[in-house]
Scaffold this motif. Structure first.
Motif, mmCIF file in Angstrom:
data_model
loop_
_atom_site.group_PDB
_atom_site.id
_atom_site.type_symbol
_atom_site.label_atom_id
_atom_site.label_comp_id
_atom_site.label_asym_id
_atom_site.label_seq_id
_atom_site.Cartn_x
_atom_site.Cartn_y
_atom_site.Cartn_z
ATOM 1 N N THR A 54 0.818 -1.211 0.000
ATOM 2 C CA THR A 54 0.000 0.000 0.000
ATOM 3 C C THR A 54 0.853 1.263 0.000
ATOM 4 O O THR A 54 0.321 2.363 -0.167
ATOM 5 C CB THR A 54 -0.946 0.027 1.208
ATOM 6 O OG1 THR A 54 -0.188 -0.026 2.421
ATOM 7 C CG2 THR A 54 -1.899 -1.159 1.163
ATOM 8 N N LEU A 55 2.153 1.118 0.209
ATOM 9 C CA LEU A 55 3.114 2.209 0.059
ATOM 10 C C LEU A 55 4.221 1.729 -0.869
ATOM 11 O O LEU A 55 4.785 0.654 -0.655
ATOM 12 C CB LEU A 55 3.732 2.605 1.409
ATOM 13 C CG LEU A 55 2.959 3.550 2.312
ATOM 14 C CD1 LEU A 55 3.726 3.762 3.615
ATOM 15 C CD2 LEU A 55 2.708 4.890 1.627
ATOM 16 N N GLY A 60 15.048 -0.366 -2.946
ATOM 17 C CA GLY A 60 15.036 -1.635 -2.239
ATOM 18 C C GLY A 60 14.013 -2.593 -2.801
ATOM 19 O O GLY A 60 13.513 -2.419 -3.923
ATOM 20 N N ALA A 61 13.681 -3.636 -2.029
ATOM 21 C CA ALA A 61 12.812 -4.692 -2.533
ATOM 22 C C ALA A 61 11.967 -5.286 -1.416
ATOM 23 O O ALA A 61 12.345 -5.263 -0.244
ATOM 24 C CB ALA A 61 13.642 -5.795 -3.187
ATOM 25 N N VAL A 62 10.811 -5.823 -1.825
ATOM 26 C CA VAL A 62 9.975 -6.669 -0.971
ATOM 27 C C VAL A 62 10.051 -8.078 -1.549
ATOM 28 O O VAL A 62 9.796 -8.274 -2.748
ATOM 29 C CB VAL A 62 8.509 -6.195 -0.934
ATOM 30 C CG1 VAL A 62 7.675 -7.112 -0.044
ATOM 31 C CG2 VAL A 62 8.418 -4.754 -0.456
ATOM 32 N N LEU A 72 4.530 -5.846 -7.459
ATOM 33 C CA LEU A 72 3.207 -6.461 -7.414
ATOM 34 C C LEU A 72 2.270 -5.561 -6.620
ATOM 35 O O LEU A 72 2.545 -5.221 -5.469
ATOM 36 C CB LEU A 72 3.299 -7.843 -6.751
ATOM 37 C CG LEU A 72 2.171 -8.832 -7.011
ATOM 38 C CD1 LEU A 72 2.166 -9.274 -8.471
ATOM 39 C CD2 LEU A 72 2.329 -10.049 -6.097
ATOM 40 N N PRO A 73 1.130 -5.148 -7.204
ATOM 41 C CA PRO A 73 0.234 -4.239 -6.471
ATOM 42 C C PRO A 73 -0.385 -4.907 -5.255
ATOM 43 O O PRO A 73 -0.430 -6.134 -5.143
ATOM 44 C CB PRO A 73 -0.826 -3.874 -7.519
ATOM 45 C CG PRO A 73 -0.752 -4.952 -8.551
ATOM 46 C CD PRO A 73 0.661 -5.435 -8.564
ATOM 47 N N ALA A 74 -0.894 -4.081 -4.355
ATOM 48 C CA ALA A 74 -1.426 -4.582 -3.087
ATOM 49 C C ALA A 74 -2.551 -5.585 -3.294
ATOM 50 O O ALA A 74 -2.629 -6.593 -2.582
ATOM 51 C CB ALA A 74 -1.913 -3.409 -2.234
ATOM 52 N N GLY A 81 -2.704 -14.217 -0.807
ATOM 53 C CA GLY A 81 -2.760 -14.675 0.577
ATOM 54 C C GLY A 81 -2.165 -13.751 1.598
ATOM 55 O O GLY A 81 -1.853 -14.178 2.713
ATOM 56 N N LEU A 82 -2.028 -12.467 1.276
ATOM 57 C CA LEU A 82 -1.533 -11.498 2.253
ATOM 58 C C LEU A 82 -2.702 -10.689 2.793
ATOM 59 O O LEU A 82 -3.534 -10.205 2.029
ATOM 60 C CB LEU A 82 -0.486 -10.577 1.616
ATOM 61 C CG LEU A 82 0.211 -9.581 2.551
ATOM 62 C CD1 LEU A 82 1.655 -9.323 2.083
ATOM 63 C CD2 LEU A 82 -0.533 -8.249 2.633
#
Length: 234
Positions: A54-55, A60-62, A72-74, A81-82
């Motif tokens: 959402t931000l 960097g990276a997730v 990848l959008p929220a 599954g998040l």
């Protein structure tokens, strides 16, 4: 670093000209509970939102289960599954408690939610927006439990709850077969098990990482004053 779970890697997040995360690296294993500790302005809420998508990151990276999901959008992360439970507006206020639970259950029985929080049974006809703060937190957590999410991100889960209900809430979170990340101002006794991982954030940077038992031995970890400087968003 284990691939299972979610990670921030050298993550930077900006609110306009203000940088809220300064190259934060952390990993929340799955299954397991990870606590992001910090006062208001520390960056713990920003870190949760960055993991949820959402931000956006400015750098960097997730990484989720070894896959880079930064772009990848929220809503896609949610489909995979998040589940994010923010500290505010975590329920559909115009819908009844029953309707909130039915949406989260996606056609399955929502009885597990009432097993988790029996108090919700009498509130099923009520509109969620009319509930007290603690009741809304119970409903929001129930929706997360019903979603059967692989990753559960929760900002101050026990806000507004009585001590007994808060203890039950932390027990429920510990019992999930999922990657659970909780943002708190102080480490709750209910999450002090040795398997809980703790990251303390201060002004957008990680200043401590380790097991909860290490943090519990030192109250300074939770209450040390921030160094002087401009405030940062949470």
């Amino acid at each position: 670093m284990s691939a299972a779970g979610v990670s921030l890697r050298h993550a930077r997040v900006r609110y306009g000209p203000l940088e809220a995360l300064h190259g934060v690296t952390l990993h929340a294993p799955a299954p397991g509970v990870t606590v992001l500790l910090g006062r208001n302005g520390s960056g713990r809420t920003t870190a949760l939102r960055a993991l949820a998508g959402t931000l956006p990151l400015s750098h960097g990276a997730v990484v989720w289960d070894g896959t880079d999901v930064t772009r990848l959008p929220a809503y896609e992360r949610a489909r995979r599954g998040l589940c994010l439970v923010p500290d505010r507006r975590a329920v559909f206020g115009s819908l009844t408690v029953r309707e909130n639970l039915e949406l989260a259950a996606s056609g399955r029985p929502f009885a597990p939610a009432l097993d988790a929080y029996p108090q919700l049974g009498a509130l099923l006809p009520r509109r969620a927006g009319t509930l007290s703060g603690g009741e809304q937190r119970m409903l929001a957590l129930s929706r997360a439990l019903l979603a059967r999410a692989r990753v559960v991100l929760v900002d101050e889960p026990a806000q507004g709850m009585s001590p007994a209900v808060a203890a039950r809430t932390y027990g429920l979170l510990r019992g999930l077969d999922a990657c659970v990340v909780v943002a708190e101002q102080r480490l709750p006794p209910g999450l002090c098990a040795g398997t809980t991982i703790v990251y303390e954030l201060r002004r957008g940077a990680v200043v401590f990482s380790g097991e909860a038992t290490e943090t519990a031995r030192s109250t300074a970890t939770a209450v040390a004053p921030d160094p002087p400087g401009p405030a940062k968003p949470t």
